[in-house]
Write an enzyme that holds these catalytic residues in place. Structure first.
Site, PDB file in Angstrom:
ATOM      1  N   ASP A  98       1.128  -1.260   0.042  1.00  0.00           N
ATOM      2  CA  ASP A  98       0.029   0.003  -0.106  1.00  0.00           C
ATOM      3  C   ASP A  98       0.935   1.200  -0.117  1.00  0.00           C
ATOM      4  O   ASP A  98       0.530   2.089  -0.808  1.00  0.00           O
ATOM      5  CB  ASP A  98      -0.888   0.190   1.179  1.00  0.00           C
ATOM      6  CG  ASP A  98      -1.981  -1.349   1.240  1.00  0.00           C
ATOM      7  OD1 ASP A  98      -2.345  -1.545   0.005  1.00  0.00           O
ATOM      8  OD2 ASP A  98      -2.418  -1.686   2.293  1.00  0.00           O
ATOM      9  N   HIS A 105      -5.463  -3.292   6.006  1.00  0.00           N
ATOM     10  CA  HIS A 105      -5.020  -3.407   4.550  1.00  0.00           C
ATOM     11  C   HIS A 105      -6.683  -3.860   3.760  1.00  0.00           C
ATOM     12  O   HIS A 105      -6.860  -4.756   3.026  1.00  0.00           O
ATOM     13  CB  HIS A 105      -4.188  -4.725   4.347  1.00  0.00           C
ATOM     14  CG  HIS A 105      -3.918  -4.926   3.054  1.00  0.00           C
ATOM     15  ND1 HIS A 105      -3.417  -4.165   1.909  1.00  0.00           N
ATOM     16  CD2 HIS A 105      -4.242  -6.243   2.364  1.00  0.00           C
ATOM     17  CE1 HIS A 105      -3.308  -4.885   0.844  1.00  0.00           C
ATOM     18  NE2 HIS A 105      -3.832  -5.991   0.791  1.00  0.00           N
TER      19      HIS A 105
HETATM   20  N1  LIG Z   1      -1.639  -8.759   1.151  1.00  0.00           N
HETATM   21  C1  LIG Z   1      -1.679  -8.315  -0.053  1.00  0.00           C
HETATM   22  O1  LIG Z   1      -1.098  -7.391  -0.155  1.00  0.00           O
HETATM   23  C2  LIG Z   1      -2.366  -9.195  -1.235  1.00  0.00           C
HETATM   24  C3  LIG Z   1      -2.169  -8.794  -2.493  1.00  0.00           C
HETATM   25  C4  LIG Z   1      -2.467  -9.306  -3.504  1.00  0.00           C
HETATM   26  C5  LIG Z   1      -3.090 -10.573  -3.358  1.00  0.00           C
HETATM   27  N2  LIG Z   1      -3.564 -11.064  -1.869  1.00  0.00           N
HETATM   28  C6  LIG Z   1      -4.285 -12.079  -1.587  1.00  0.00           C
HETATM   29  O2  LIG Z   1      -3.358 -13.319  -1.981  1.00  0.00           O
HETATM   30  C7  LIG Z   1      -4.228 -14.554  -2.025  1.00  0.00           C
HETATM   31  C8  LIG Z   1      -3.821 -15.053  -3.235  1.00  0.00           C
HETATM   32  O3  LIG Z   1      -3.902 -14.197  -4.455  1.00  0.00           O
HETATM   33  P1  LIG Z   1      -3.708 -14.730  -5.892  1.00  0.00           P
HETATM   34  O4  LIG Z   1      -4.026 -13.561  -7.005  1.00  0.00           O
HETATM   35  O5  LIG Z   1      -2.199 -15.422  -6.148  1.00  0.00           O
HETATM   36  O6  LIG Z   1      -4.663 -15.941  -6.301  1.00  0.00           O
HETATM   37  P2  LIG Z   1      -4.545 -17.273  -7.154  1.00  0.00           P
HETATM   38  O7  LIG Z   1      -5.899 -18.028  -6.979  1.00  0.00           O
HETATM   39  O8  LIG Z   1      -4.079 -16.988  -8.350  1.00  0.00           O
HETATM   40  O9  LIG Z   1      -3.596 -18.102  -6.167  1.00  0.00           O
HETATM   41  C9  LIG Z   1      -4.014 -18.922  -5.131  1.00  0.00           C
HETATM   42  C10 LIG Z   1      -3.578 -20.236  -5.014  1.00  0.00           C
HETATM   43  O10 LIG Z   1      -3.782 -20.777  -4.008  1.00  0.00           O
HETATM   44  C11 LIG Z   1      -3.800 -22.310  -4.088  1.00  0.00           C
HETATM   45  N3  LIG Z   1      -4.333 -22.741  -2.757  1.00  0.00           N
HETATM   46  C12 LIG Z   1      -5.776 -22.858  -2.342  1.00  0.00           C
HETATM   47  N4  LIG Z   1      -5.920 -23.280  -1.413  1.00  0.00           N
HETATM   48  C13 LIG Z   1      -4.709 -24.080  -0.961  1.00  0.00           C
HETATM   49  C14 LIG Z   1      -4.299 -24.765   0.132  1.00  0.00           C
HETATM   50  N5  LIG Z   1      -5.082 -25.104   0.999  1.00  0.00           N
HETATM   51  N6  LIG Z   1      -2.939 -24.884   0.276  1.00  0.00           N
HETATM   52  C15 LIG Z   1      -2.046 -24.907  -1.070  1.00  0.00           C
HETATM   53  N7  LIG Z   1      -2.490 -23.979  -1.851  1.00  0.00           N
HETATM   54  C16 LIG Z   1      -3.869 -23.431  -1.923  1.00  0.00           C
HETATM   55  C17 LIG Z   1      -4.632 -22.084  -5.163  1.00  0.00           C
HETATM   56  O11 LIG Z   1      -4.689 -23.601  -5.905  1.00  0.00           O
HETATM   57  C18 LIG Z   1      -4.130 -21.394  -5.987  1.00  0.00           C
HETATM   58  O12 LIG Z   1      -3.210 -21.829  -6.920  1.00  0.00           O
HETATM   59  C19 LIG Z   1      -5.386 -13.926  -2.219  1.00  0.00           C
HETATM   60  O13 LIG Z   1      -6.174 -14.121  -0.966  1.00  0.00           O
HETATM   61  C20 LIG Z   1      -5.518 -12.349  -2.419  1.00  0.00           C
HETATM   62  O14 LIG Z   1      -6.632 -11.676  -2.039  1.00  0.00           O
HETATM   63  C21 LIG Z   1      -3.051 -10.259  -1.088  1.00  0.00           C
END
Ligand SMILES: NC(=O)c1ccc[n+]([C@@H]2O[C@H](COP(=O)([O-])OP(=O)(O)OC[C@H]3O[C@@H](n4cnc5c(N)ncnc54)[C@H](O)[C@@H]3O)[C@@H](O)[C@H]2O)c1
Length: 309
Positions: A148, A175
């Site tokens: 952020d 966040h």
């Molecule tokens: N904190 C931050 O600044 C920030 C920024 C961007 C995204 N995010 C969050 O990060 C997370 C991931 O986002 P993304 O775009 O990579 O999503 P994505 O769908 O591309 O990837 C998520 C992955 O997690 C895997 N997964 C699901 N359950 C699982 C488990 N039990 N064990 C292992 N793997 C598992 C899925 O198979 C998938 O490949 C989301 O919750 C998103 O909101 C956070």
């Protein structure tokens, strides 16, 4: 140094890519539950090693936590991202179970690891990781404020027509679209307060655009962003691995700091080899403190939802 990234989706893979390029570890493990995904992305990244000139061994696994054994740092990105129009908070029902299960599995094989929580709603997922594992608080760090703050600097640089690298600006609080607090009063362009160059209206707009920075991208991309989140994760991992003592906004457990207890929230912390090493208190003015308390209230009510799951 061994690092594990759980979740080989957009954010996990981009984090791993950046970690490898920076050569922060000898060994990097990607883990996902989707059959073959982590193995495939690991192999693909390894095939960039000679082109990019890094010497990190990247491997992937479908759910085999024994492969993550002895990790020094674990990044949790597993879980669903938001779709256009959704808030991060709406993800709690699915992601809480995932994050809790991942923490349990990780600690079986890496009891001394530092955990970085990325999955959303990140403040509540960090609180869940802390309370469900009982780990010392310095070893649980939520990543949101670094991203952020970087988005805040981007918005400022657009208005000022300057290099983002010349800016000093932080976002504290939650966040979330409505819980983050870009501290424009503290923002400087090479030590000169940005207020000297921007009208009150421009400052208000920059703050508003920063707060919806993630949502704006989700609308454009159809899912949540990954380049800046992945880069922010790698910056945090680097500060730990290289014991940099960097001052970053991270989501950490508060015990009286900023007048808050029993919550994980974004505040400036010093990051080094032990995780977060201390919390730095900004002298917030009355308006900023009120915004911080409001943000804490919203995050606490989200944390209360955990009890109902
Ligand atoms: N904190 C931050 O600044 C920030 C920024 C961007 C995204 N995010 C969050 O990060 C997370 C991931 O986002 P993304 O775009 O990579 O999503 P994505 O769908 O591309 O990837 C998520 C992955 O997690 C895997 N997964 C699901 N359950 C699982 C488990 N039990 N064990 C292992 N793997 C598992 C899925 O198979 C998938 O490949 C989301 O919750 C998103 O909101 C956070």
């Amino acid at each position: 140094m061994k690092i594990t990234v759980v979740g080989a989706g957009a954010v996990g893979a981009t984090s791993a890519d950046n970690i490898a390029r920076k050569e922060l570890a000898e060994e990097l493990v990607l883990l996902d539950i989707k059959e073959g995904l982590a193995e495939g992305k690991a192999q693909d990244m390894m095939q960039t090693a000679t082109l990019l000139g890094f010497d990190t061994r990247i491997t992937g696994t479908t759910g085999d936590y024994s492969k993550t054994a002895g990790s020094d740092v674990v990044v949790i990105t597993s879980g669903i991202p938001r779709k256009p129009g959704m808030t991060r908070e709406e993800l709690i029902g699915t992601n809480a179970g995932i994050v809790k299960g991942v923490c349990e599995n990780i600690l079986k094989y890496s009891p001394n690891t530092i955990i970085i929580v990325v999955s959303n709603p990140m403040d509540t997922m960090t609180y869940l990781a802390l309370t469900s594992t009982g780990l010392p608080k310095n070893r649980i760090i939520g990543m949101g404020g670094i991203l952020d703050s970087s988005r805040f600097k981007y918005q400022l640089s657009q208005q000022l027509g300057c290099s983002p690298a010349d800016l000093n600006a932080v976002v504290v609080g939650g966040h979330g679209d409505t819980t983050m607090i870009p501290l424009i009063g503290f923002a400087t362009w090479n030590s000169v307060p940005v207020a000297k160059f921007l009208s009150a209206e421009q400052q208000k707009q920059i703050v508003a655009d920063t707060m919806v920075g993630g949502a704006t991208l989700t609308k454009l991309l159809g899912t949540s962003a990954w380049y800046a989140p992945g880069a922010a994760v790698a910056a945090l991992v680097e500060a730990i691995v290289r014991d940099e003592k960097k001052l970053f906004t991270c989501c950490v457990s508060l015990d009286g700091e900023y007048g808050q207890n029993d919550i994980c929230l974004g505040v400036p912390v010093v990051i080094g080899k032990n995780g977060f090493e201390n919390i730095v208190e900004f002298g917030l003015n009355a308006e900023e403190r009120a915004a911080f308390n409001k943000s804490a209230e919203a995050v606490k009510s989200m944390n209360d939802v955990l009890k109902t799951l």
